[in-house]
Design an enzyme around this catalytic site. Structure first.
Site, PDB file in Angstrom:
ATOM      1  N   ASP A  45      21.238  -0.229 -14.133  1.00  0.00           N
ATOM      2  CA  ASP A  45      20.290   0.355 -13.368  1.00  0.00           C
ATOM      3  C   ASP A  45      18.747   0.307 -13.791  1.00  0.00           C
ATOM      4  O   ASP A  45      18.556   0.543 -15.098  1.00  0.00           O
ATOM      5  CB  ASP A  45      20.680   1.887 -13.438  1.00  0.00           C
ATOM      6  N   THR A  81      18.365   5.031  -6.564  1.00  0.00           N
ATOM      7  CA  THR A  81      19.767   4.431  -7.077  1.00  0.00           C
ATOM      8  C   THR A  81      20.878   4.303  -6.062  1.00  0.00           C
ATOM      9  O   THR A  81      21.602   3.648  -5.882  1.00  0.00           O
ATOM     10  CB  THR A  81      20.102   5.322  -8.215  1.00  0.00           C
ATOM     11  N   HIS A 204      12.311   5.850 -17.122  1.00  0.00           N
ATOM     12  CA  HIS A 204      11.696   7.097 -16.588  1.00  0.00           C
ATOM     13  C   HIS A 204      10.743   7.788 -17.688  1.00  0.00           C
ATOM     14  O   HIS A 204       9.791   8.413 -17.347  1.00  0.00           O
ATOM     15  CB  HIS A 204      12.839   8.045 -15.805  1.00  0.00           C
ATOM     16  N   ASP A 247      19.706  -1.978  -9.002  1.00  0.00           N
ATOM     17  CA  ASP A 247      19.494  -1.219  -7.810  1.00  0.00           C
ATOM     18  C   ASP A 247      17.852  -1.377  -7.506  1.00  0.00           C
ATOM     19  O   ASP A 247      17.553  -1.341  -6.260  1.00  0.00           O
ATOM     20  CB  ASP A 247      20.005   0.128  -7.760  1.00  0.00           C
ATOM     21  N   HIS A 248      17.250  -1.312  -8.415  1.00  0.00           N
ATOM     22  CA  HIS A 248      15.618  -1.216  -8.498  1.00  0.00           C
ATOM     23  C   HIS A 248      14.689  -1.428  -9.652  1.00  0.00           C
ATOM     24  O   HIS A 248      15.456  -1.667 -10.572  1.00  0.00           O
ATOM     25  CB  HIS A 248      15.153   0.096  -7.693  1.00  0.00           C
ATOM     26  N   HIS A 348      10.480   5.041  -9.354  1.00  0.00           N
ATOM     27  CA  HIS A 348      10.917   4.314  -8.227  1.00  0.00           C
ATOM     28  C   HIS A 348      11.142   4.847  -7.114  1.00  0.00           C
ATOM     29  O   HIS A 348      11.218   6.081  -7.184  1.00  0.00           O
ATOM     30  CB  HIS A 348      12.095   3.099  -8.711  1.00  0.00           C
TER      31      HIS A 348
HETATM   32 ZN   LIG Z   1      18.751   3.431 -10.230  1.00  0.00          ZN
END
Ligand SMILES: [Zn+2]
Length: 483
Positions: A45, A81, A204, A247-248, A348
């Site tokens: 992730d 996500t 984060h 995912d990002h 994100h």
């Molecule tokens: Zn994510």
């Protein structure tokens, strides 16, 4: 029993039987090499595309060298996500698969969905689409999911054949152990899905620009090394197609770049469904104009859209769960109710055209080229690629197999005649694919059979000018019926 009243009619019957045999040969050929149709899809992730170059990542580079590497993946809006993980397994834009955010409200169902409270188990939110593990199972194969987002939700009355209930405290090693167990079981899975929460969590907290992200990325590289080692020990490394993506990405935020909604809006006039960096705003009855006007020119780094004005390129409009107003922050800016709300150093969810939102893509296995690099792909293209690798029919989607077939060691596409209409334009001819080499072999064998039958037929037809034609037909008919 063949009952041919004329040589012409009999020829056409023979051709028909020959083509049936050709079709049978084709289907047998297509089902060959089941070992090489196995796929393991891994998501780390929030693994931004350029994290690979921040610190030494020898295991990632080992996969790149012995497989393929796509430098940047253009993911879908919003770059969050749940929407993006559902795209990876459906090939659909958010407006089509229905998981439009991590936090949603559906006015038709009158229900909420929230990742924050893990209130995500209501099947109805997921059933606009059919994820690939279900399609794989409908084709008679088994699937196994280790914590992939949504894989422990009952969707269209199904779960993956094997799955783990989501629990973030389960270690990476334990998740890998399950995947290996499922791939090596007596009735092995063909599709495995493996999810890990980092580097998103730490991104984060620390912000992606923090030097402390170096060890976080090194740790992910070690985890990949562990996975490769376990796959090798289980003798899966050379037969399985391994895909590593995310995912990002992540961008650096700052407490100097905060947009406080309370400064512009009366809290009683709206409900904030989703927050930063795309605020999803549901005005209370009769308050739409007031809320919109108050927000439209509130802040130079906030762009406010009425639902019908959302740019087409985001494919983020045609769904009930997209709220009447969305406010999108510029990169690095945060939208908060007020300063007392949680602030994160990394985030994100921003415009999916921004490079910092883009994740990685690497793949290794018998289906992939070696040491091949490609500049970019769309995340929607992964789904038809997975279907191709698994040898299963793809459901309607927004991706394109032909856009990524240069990753494959042998090319793939064969156009299909029809694809139903979806918002955002499903690519034509991308509905179903078959192995081209298998198709070629099947047709070749079929053609040989046709020629052989014609020779047999013509050879017997010439003597049949004399009156024994019915006996000749019976002779020819016998072996055909047995065939
Ligand atoms: Zn994510």
């Amino acid at each position: 029993m063949l009952n041919c009243s004329s040589p012409l009619k009999m020829t056409s019957r023979l051709l028909w039987v020959a083509f049936k045999l050709a079709a049978l040969t084709l289907s047998v050929t297509l089902s060959l090499q089941p070992e090489q149709q196995k796929v393991l899809l891994v998501s780390f992730d929030g693994f931004r595309w350029d994290y690979l170059y921040r610190v030494p990542t020898p295991h990632f580079h080992y996969v790149m060298k012995s497989g393929v590497h796509v430098k940047q993946v253009t993911n879908i809006f919003i770059t969050k996500t749940y929407p993006n993980h559902y795209t990876l397994v459906t090939g659909l834009f958010a407006e089509n698969h229905g998981i439009v955010a991590n936090d949603m409200f559906d006015p038709i169902l009158n229900k909420s969905f929230s990742l924050e409270d893990m209130n995500i188990y209501d099947s109805e939110f997921w059933e606009d689409a059919i994820p690939i593990w279900i399609t794989n199972q409908r084709a008679g194969r088994a699937s196994g999911a280790a914590m992939w987002p949504g894989s422990d939700v009952k969707i269209h009355e199904s779960f993956p054949t094997h799955y783990m209930l989501y629990n973030e405290s389960v270690s990476f090693e334990d998740r890998v152990a399950k995947i290996i167990e499922w791939f090596t079981a007596k009735e092995p899975i063909h599709l495995g899905l493996l999810y890990w929460e980092d580097p998103d969590d730490m991104g984060h907290r620390l912000g992606p620009d923090s030097p402390l992200m170096g060890p976080v990325i090194s740790d992910i590289d070690n985890k990949l090394g562990y996975l490769i080692q376990r796959l090798k020990e289980a003798k899966l490394w050379d037969t399985l197609n391994l895909i590593i993506t995310s995912d990002h990405g992540m961008t650096q935020c700052s407490e100097e770049k905060v947009i406080e909604l309370d400064q512009y809006l009366d809290k009683d006039h709206y409900i904030l469904i989703d927050q930063s960096p795309v605020a999803a705003i549901l005005p209370k009855e009769g308050k739409f104009d007031e809320v919109y006007e108050a927000l439209a020119h509130a802040h130079p780094n906030l762009t406010v859209y009425k639902k019908e004005e959302i740019p087409e390129r985001w494919h983020y409009k045609y769904n009930n769960r997209i709220q009447p107003i969305i406010a999108v922050a510029d990169e690095g800016w945060s939208i908060l109710q007020n300063k007392s709300a949680d602030f994160m150093l990394g985030n994100h969810g921003y415009d999916n055209a921004l490079a910092e939102m883009h994740p990685i893509f690497l793949a290794h296995g018998p289906a992939f080229r070696k040491n091949f690099t490609k500049a970019a792909m769309n995340s929607t293209d992964l789904y038809p690629l997975l279907c191709h690798l698994l040898g299963i029919p793809a459901l309607p989607h927004n991706g394109s197999l032909s856009s990524v077939q240069d990753l494959l060691s042998s090319p793939a596409t064969r156009p299909a005649p029809h694809t139903p209409r979806l918002h955002g334009g499903v690519r034509p001819g991308e509905h179903e694919q078959e192995e081209p080499y298998a198709y070629f072999i099947g047709v070749s064998l079929g053609s040989i059979l046709v020629v052989v039958f014609l020779i047999v037929f013509v050879k017997h037809l010439i003597p049949s000018q004399i009156p024994t034609l019915p006996d000749m037909q019976a002779e020819i008919a016998q072996p055909l019926l047995q065939a």
